[in-house]
Motif scaffolding. Structure first.
Motif, PDB file in Angstrom:
ATOM      1  N   ILE A 236       0.828  -1.200   0.000  1.00 29.05           N
ATOM      2  CA  ILE A 236       0.000   0.000   0.000  1.00 29.05           C
ATOM      3  C   ILE A 236       0.866   1.254   0.000  1.00 29.05           C
ATOM      4  O   ILE A 236       0.605   2.228  -0.729  1.00 29.05           O
ATOM      5  N   ILE A 237       1.917   1.244   0.814  1.00 29.94           N
ATOM      6  CA  ILE A 237       2.814   2.397   0.882  1.00 29.94           C
ATOM      7  C   ILE A 237       3.511   2.622  -0.458  1.00 29.94           C
ATOM      8  O   ILE A 237       3.591   3.751  -0.954  1.00 29.94           O
ATOM      9  N   ILE A 238       4.005   1.549  -1.050  1.00 29.86           N
ATOM     10  CA  ILE A 238       4.672   1.663  -2.352  1.00 29.86           C
ATOM     11  C   ILE A 238       3.696   2.184  -3.402  1.00 29.86           C
ATOM     12  O   ILE A 238       4.040   3.049  -4.217  1.00 29.86           O
ATOM     13  N   TYR A 239       2.469   1.698  -3.364  1.00 30.68           N
ATOM     14  CA  TYR A 239       1.436   2.160  -4.299  1.00 30.68           C
ATOM     15  C   TYR A 239       1.183   3.661  -4.137  1.00 30.68           C
ATOM     16  O   TYR A 239       1.127   4.411  -5.116  1.00 30.68           O
ATOM     17  N   LEU A 240       1.044   4.121  -2.899  1.00 29.06           N
ATOM     18  CA  LEU A 240       0.742   5.528  -2.646  1.00 29.06           C
ATOM     19  C   LEU A 240       1.910   6.443  -3.010  1.00 29.06           C
ATOM     20  O   LEU A 240       1.708   7.611  -3.373  1.00 29.06           O
TER      21      LEU A 240
END
Length: 262
Positions: A236-240
């Motif tokens: 999720i962090i990488i996506y954001l």
């Protein structure tokens, strides 16, 4: 495809329990990172752990709650990065649950600890964004704030008011995490015209060798019947932080195994 290769990311509180793991994952995915933390011991441990990434990871030990320090912080970041693509704010004061932990009750809350928690968890992040947003690439970028499931629900005080784990989760922690959601929404609208996106994630309690009885009790409050792991929030962090989330701002992503829907 989600891609953060060559993205330059500043991570505040980056040498802590979550930051150590996320730093490694960001580097594995091709990013270049600048870790800022106030704990020299943790910085040294992480620096040794990430030595194979030499040249793509930078460290700075400094107090982010003091505005005067940002003159030096900006100078160092400019020297290493010139411009940045993202900021990941992990900084917070989160007391750990231990076998003989003595959390204070609400009526024992003192102004010093209250002010310190607010200063670390909110004031520091405000200062980070105030001073480092101007360093974000003119083509836009992303800010990700680490909140908590306690930004949308209350701690279950029944988990703490026991013989070995007395008191309760500090009220300042809930206030900080609720405040961080408001901060995220405010900044998302304020920076939208600069193509800077601001989002937050709210993970549930993360497993870190807590007492077995505590883990069993909290797991029963979660539909997926387990605590979170650091790996649960990595994607999720990488996506954001990536361009794949280019139409996403002002959102709070809850990653709590379903706890808040029960």
């Amino acid at each position: 495809m989600i891609n953060i290769e060559n993205k330059k990311i500043v991570i505040t509180g980056g040498a802590g329990f979550i930051g150590q793991f996320i730093s490694n994952e960001l580097l594995d995915n091709g990013a270049e990172i600048f870790v800022i933390d106030n704990n020299l011991k943790n910085i040294k441990l992480l620096k040794n752990k990430l030595k194979s990434y030499n040249g793509r990871v930078h460290f700075l030990k400094i107090d982010l709650s003091k505005e005067k320090n940002f003159i030096f912080i900006k100078k160092i970041i400019n020297k290493k990065f010139k411009k940045i693509d993202g900021i990941l704010n992990l900084i917070a004061n989160n007391p750990e649950v231990k076998e003989k932990n003595q959390f204070k009750s609400f009526f024992q809350t003192d102004v010093v600890s209250w002010s310190n928690d607010i200063n670390i968890g909110l004031t520091s992040i405000m200062l980070v964004c105030k001073h480092l947003v101007p360093l974000i690439n003119k083509n836009g970028g992303s800010i990700v704030n680490l909140s908590s499931d306690l930004s949308i629900i209350s701690p279950d005080h029944r988990l703490y008011n026991k013989k070995k784990i007395s008191g309760s989760k500090p009220i300042s922690y809930s206030v900080v995490k609720h405040g961080l959601i408001g901060f995220t929404k405010y900044l998302a609208t304020y920076l939208a015209n600069k193509k800077i996106r601001v989002n937050s994630i709210s993970p549930g309690g993360i497993y870190k060798d807590q007492p077995k009885k505590f883990v069993n009790k909290i797991s029963k409050l979660i539909p997926l019947n387990r605590m979170a792991t650091r790996d649960d929030m990595t994607s999720i962090i990488i996506y954001l932080l990536s361009d794949s989330s280019s139409y996403m701002t002002g959102s709070n992503i809850v990653i709590d195994g379903g706890r808040s829907i029960w």
